[in-house]
Design a protein around this motif. Structure first.
Motif, PDB file in Angstrom:
ATOM      1  N   LEU A   1       0.845  -1.194   0.000  1.00 29.60           N
ATOM      2  CA  LEU A   1       0.000   0.000   0.000  1.00 29.60           C
ATOM      3  C   LEU A   1       0.880   1.244   0.000  1.00 29.60           C
ATOM      4  CD1 LEU A   1      -2.742  -0.866   2.637  1.00 29.60           C
ATOM      5  CD2 LEU A   1      -3.089  -0.541   0.201  1.00 29.60           C
ATOM      6  N   ILE A   2       0.476   2.252  -0.739  1.00 30.69           N
ATOM      7  CA  ILE A   2       1.179   3.524  -0.748  1.00 30.69           C
ATOM      8  C   ILE A   2       0.430   4.513   0.140  1.00 30.69           C
ATOM      9  CG2 ILE A   2       1.843   5.518  -2.138  1.00 30.69           C
ATOM     10  CD1 ILE A   2       3.625   3.168  -2.586  1.00 30.69           C
ATOM     11  N   LEU A   3       1.114   4.994   1.148  1.00 32.70           N
ATOM     12  CA  LEU A   3       0.567   6.041   2.005  1.00 32.70           C
ATOM     13  C   LEU A   3       0.894   7.383   1.370  1.00 32.70           C
ATOM     14  CD1 LEU A   3      -0.645   7.179   4.602  1.00 32.70           C
ATOM     15  CD2 LEU A   3       1.578   6.890   5.692  1.00 32.70           C
ATOM     16  N   LYS A   4      -0.140   8.144   1.012  1.00 32.76           N
ATOM     17  CA  LYS A   4       0.028   9.435   0.353  1.00 32.76           C
ATOM     18  C   LYS A   4      -0.226  10.532   1.382  1.00 32.76           C
ATOM     19  CE  LYS A   4      -1.581   9.728  -3.864  1.00 32.76           C
ATOM     20  NZ  LYS A   4      -2.508   9.716  -5.018  1.00 32.76           N
ATOM     21  N   TYR A   5       0.808  11.267   1.703  1.00 32.86           N
ATOM     22  CA  TYR A   5       0.673  12.372   2.643  1.00 32.86           C
ATOM     23  C   TYR A   5      -0.025  13.550   1.955  1.00 32.86           C
ATOM     24  CZ  TYR A   5       3.893   9.736   5.540  1.00 32.86           C
ATOM     25  OH  TYR A   5       4.474   8.751   6.291  1.00 32.86           O
ATOM     26  N   PRO A   6      -0.580  14.463   2.722  1.00 30.88           N
ATOM     27  CA  PRO A   6      -1.267  15.611   2.113  1.00 30.88           C
ATOM     28  C   PRO A   6      -0.379  16.287   1.083  1.00 30.88           C
ATOM     29  CG  PRO A   6      -1.622  15.602   4.478  1.00 30.88           C
ATOM     30  CD  PRO A   6      -0.632  14.503   4.195  1.00 30.88           C
ATOM     31  N   ASP A   7      -0.925  16.501  -0.098  1.00 34.59           N
ATOM     32  CA  ASP A   7      -0.142  17.030  -1.217  1.00 34.59           C
ATOM     33  C   ASP A   7      -0.072  18.542  -1.124  1.00 34.59           C
ATOM     34  OD1 ASP A   7       1.404  16.940  -3.411  1.00 34.59           O
ATOM     35  OD2 ASP A   7      -0.229  16.665  -4.840  1.00 34.59           O
ATOM     36  N   ASP A   8       0.609  19.009  -0.085  1.00 33.20           N
ATOM     37  CA  ASP A   8       0.709  20.446   0.189  1.00 33.20           C
ATOM     38  C   ASP A   8       1.975  20.978  -0.450  1.00 33.20           C
ATOM     39  OD1 ASP A   8       0.360  22.934   1.173  1.00 33.20           O
ATOM     40  OD2 ASP A   8       0.726  22.442   3.263  1.00 33.20           O
ATOM     41  N   GLU A   9       2.013  20.995  -1.783  1.00 30.07           N
ATOM     42  CA  GLU A   9       3.230  21.349  -2.517  1.00 30.07           C
ATOM     43  C   GLU A   9       3.708  22.762  -2.191  1.00 30.07           C
ATOM     44  OE1 GLU A   9       4.048  17.783  -4.412  1.00 30.07           O
ATOM     45  OE2 GLU A   9       5.186  19.614  -4.342  1.00 30.07           O
TER      46      GLU A   9
END
Length: 705
Positions: A358-366
């Motif tokens: 599984l890939i854990l995607k952190y908040p995409d706060d670029e």
């Protein structure tokens, strides 16, 4: 203060204060501060639709919003794969003991020369507290991510390093038959690496879906590991047996070893990967002469003792990332799903039927991760303006009109009010505007509700205050450099910018020069670091010092252009001034500036006074990606590549001003914001201030954004 999880070695405690300004320390003690992007959880939770809902409800009642601390390990024991969505309140302990996490370096201790803010990294984590968005780690646990490898792919590096160790230990020769038992992540990646190295790979597992997956992306063939594989393998190898057996999963080691001894040829090799107990091999006897090697997993000490990764582990991670960069290994088919998180909650969603992790995607706060707090995600986009934008113009105490003729030439702007000593009635007839009213007070422009845009081209020392007033009044604001003279003013500018939907534009007109646009188009496709040399022959430079506003504004022009051409933001600044014992050369008027950028590019800016004014003023050279560019005072342009050298020698009629104001008007009318992003304006200002700090202290200045 944002929570920061610390792991591996002697690590500092991090805080979430802004660390961008050059006169502030951006790091404490030692280590790397990384904003996480992706993590790989190697044990796939499996659960049916109805059981998901039932367990979710039960845990919510029992533990409120903290079910994550138990849920992932429990999911492993349920037989059906995820079908539907599972709500998770935060992400706690991972099912795997050692995890790969990828992210962006936000700051690094000043003595760590090999890491810069903005670089992408993947690091070893001990499998706890995966929910933290920011981690403090030892640099010995991290390696850099190649440019064409995604965060998602890079998170496989820890398991990939283990697979690399297996393959190196096997010492495979071209055409060797290799049987791989156990097709979880480590075994599957080993199959791909072995195949890429010239081996003929046979995939073995008790799960037919894992066999099919391995055969689909690497192995030559596969058999169920139930005893029946022996005859198939012997037929395939004409009765000789395989050269090497790799046991990547030691869950049923005794049975697997017995089978391995029967399918391996005489004087063959058996590689057993994992942390092993010697008592489990009692009584093993294949009747053949075999070379059996037991490998301890990479990183076992990290799990047990929180130690740093050794050099061999990092080397193998880099080797695996290299295979990813060359597209010799595929990891996306191994992904069973994604855990989407936002703040403290998230959703698990399927992306593959037969994945292994599984890939854990952190908040995409670029915006926050790459540029600090300078560009807020909450900044409103300006509403589109009418075709005629009522504007006010603020000039200085001199009678020069400055940029006014260029503004007047753009039909988008209708200059209604002017303030200052400029004589706007004497401009070129083609650029003359009508209905102008000269006012005594600047407030009459800034506070007039009919004025939508304000142009500032007055005394340099007044620019920061005028810009702040204009932005707070909701006026779209254009200002010629300098934008500010210190970090305090920069902070106030940022707050003023965020207070309304007003947009800010700074007059870095060189970006819009046709020659520069041609250069940018030429080098835009290069994905390698660039070497940039920019020389400015400033003439005599009389009566100028580093404290003068015009000088700060002038230097910022060249820094902005270097960053624009590099396509990246500056993270390290070092400035030196020429000096002489008899002070015949002013060090504050002859400066050498070196800028290091996040993408690895380096720019050297030579600002020289005291040379001959008969020589060209601006000279620019760029090398990289098989191309070379040379520009001499915007009059001639040489471009060299594998096809030869092309010379363009025609001075453009437009120096960039008209194009800049036309775009500024278009962006305001369309509600697009500004032709130069606000974060870029801040980065240029910070780097400019860092030049003078470095010049004063005689040391490099790292800029952590």
């Amino acid at each position: 203060m944002e929570e920061v999880q610390v792991h591996g070695g002697r690590i500092a405690e991090f805080t979430e204060e802004t660390v961008s300004l050059p006169n502030e320390p951006f790091y404490q003690k030692s280590g790397l501060k990384i904003r996480n992007k992706r993590a790989l959880i190697s044990e796939v939770p499996v659960m049916g639709e109805k059981k998901v809902a039932a367990l979710d409800t039960e845990r919510r009642k029992e533990e409120g919003r903290n079910i994550n601390k138990r849920i992932l390990p429990e999911l492993k024991s349920i037989d059906n794969r995820i079908r539907g969505n599972l709500r998770i309140d935060g992400i706690g302990r991972a099912a795997s003991s050692l995890v790969g996490i990828s992210g962006i370096v936000e700051s690094a201790f000043s003595s760590i020369d090999e890491w810069m803010p903005g670089e992408r990294a993947v690091y070893v984590w001990s499998g706890v507290n995966l929910g933290s968005r920011i981690s403090g780690i030892s640099p010995k646990n991290a390696v850099k991510i190649p440019q064409n490898v995604s965060f998602e792919e890079a998170s496989f590096a820890v398991h990939g390093a283990r697979a690399v160790k297996i393959v190196r230990s096997a010492d495979i020769k071209l055409g060797n038959h290799i049987a791989v038992y156990g097709l979880d992540l480590e075994g599957n990646l080993a199959c791909q690496l072995l195949s890429s190295s010239g081996g003929r790979v046979i995939a073995l597992d008790t799960d037919q879906k894992k066999i099919d997956l391995a055969v689909g992306i690497g192995a030559e063939c596969g058999f169920p590991a139930d005893g029946s594989e022996i005859s198939g393998i012997m037929d395939m190898t004409s009765g000789r047996g395989v050269d090497t057996v790799i046991i990547a999963d030691n869950a049923d080691l005794r049975f697997t070893l017995e089978t391995a001894g029967r399918i391996c040829k005489d004087n063959g090799k058996i590689i057993v990967s994992g942390d092993l107990e010697s008592g489990r091999f009692a009584g093993f006897n294949s009747g053949r002469e075999l070379d059996i090697k037991f490998l301890r997993h990479h990183g076992q000490d990290i799990v047990k003792q929180g130690m740093e990764a050794d050099q061999a582990f990092r080397d193998d991670m880099e080797i695996f990332l290299g295979f990813l960069a060359m597209e010799k290994v595929r990891v996306k088919p191994l992904i069973a799903g994604n855990i989407e998180t936002e703040s403290d909650s998230g959703t698990i969603e399927n992306s593959a039927d037969n994945g292994l992790g599984l890939i854990l995607k952190y908040p995409d706060d670029e915006q926050k991760s790459e540029t600090g707090n300078w560009e807020s995600a909450g900044k409103k986009i300006a509403a589109p303006l009418p075709s005629q934008i009522s504007s006010g113009f603020i000039s200085g105490d001199s009678s020069e009109t400055g940029i006014f003729p260029y503004v007047a030439a753009v039909k988008t702007f209708s200059t209604r009010l002017t303030a200052g000593a400029g004589d706007f009635t004497g401009v070129d007839e083609k650029r003359k505007t009508t209905n102008q009213t000269k006012v005594e007070s600047i407030d009459e422009i800034i506070k007039n509700p009919e004025i939508k845009a304000v142009f500032i081209d007055g005394e340099d020392y007044r620019h920061p205050e005028l810009v702040i007033q204009s932005l707070f009044s909701g006026k779209h604001t254009f200002v010629m450099p300098p934008l500010c003279f210190g970090s305090d003013e920069l902070e106030r500018l940022w707050k003023a910018y965020e207070a309304t939907d007003a947009q800010l534009m700074v007059g870095y007109y060189r970006r819009f020069n046709p020659v520069i646009e041609h250069i940018k188009e030429t080098i835009g496709s290069i994905r390698q670091p660039l070497s940039i040399h920019y020389r400015i022959n400033a003439g005599s430079g009389e009566n100028r010092s580093v404290s003068d506003g015009p000088f700060i504004g002038e230097i910022s022009h060249y820094i902005d252009l270097a960053a624009y051409l590099a396509g990246s933001r500056p993270v390290k600044v070092h400035a030196e001034g020429l000096s002489a014992v008899d002070r015949s050369v002013r060090s504050d008027k002859n400066i050498q500036i070196m800028l290091k950028f996040t993408n690895g590019s380096v720019a050297v800016i030579n600002y020289i006074c005291g040379g001959s004014e008969k020589f060209s003023r601006e000279f620019l050279e760029i090398f990289g990606g098989g191309k070379a560019v040379q520009m001499n005072d915007y009059n001639s342009l040489n471009i060299a590549d594998d096809r030869g050298i092309k010379l363009i020698s025609k001075k453009p009629k437009d120096n960039g001003f008209e194009k800049m104001f036309e775009l500024w008007g278009y962006y305001l009318k369309s509600g697009l914001g500004s032709p130069i992003p606000f974060k870029s304006l801040m980065e240029t200002s910070i780097a400019t201030l860092a030049v003078f700090e470095s010049l004063a202290d005689g040391r490099p200045v790292w800029i952590g954004l």
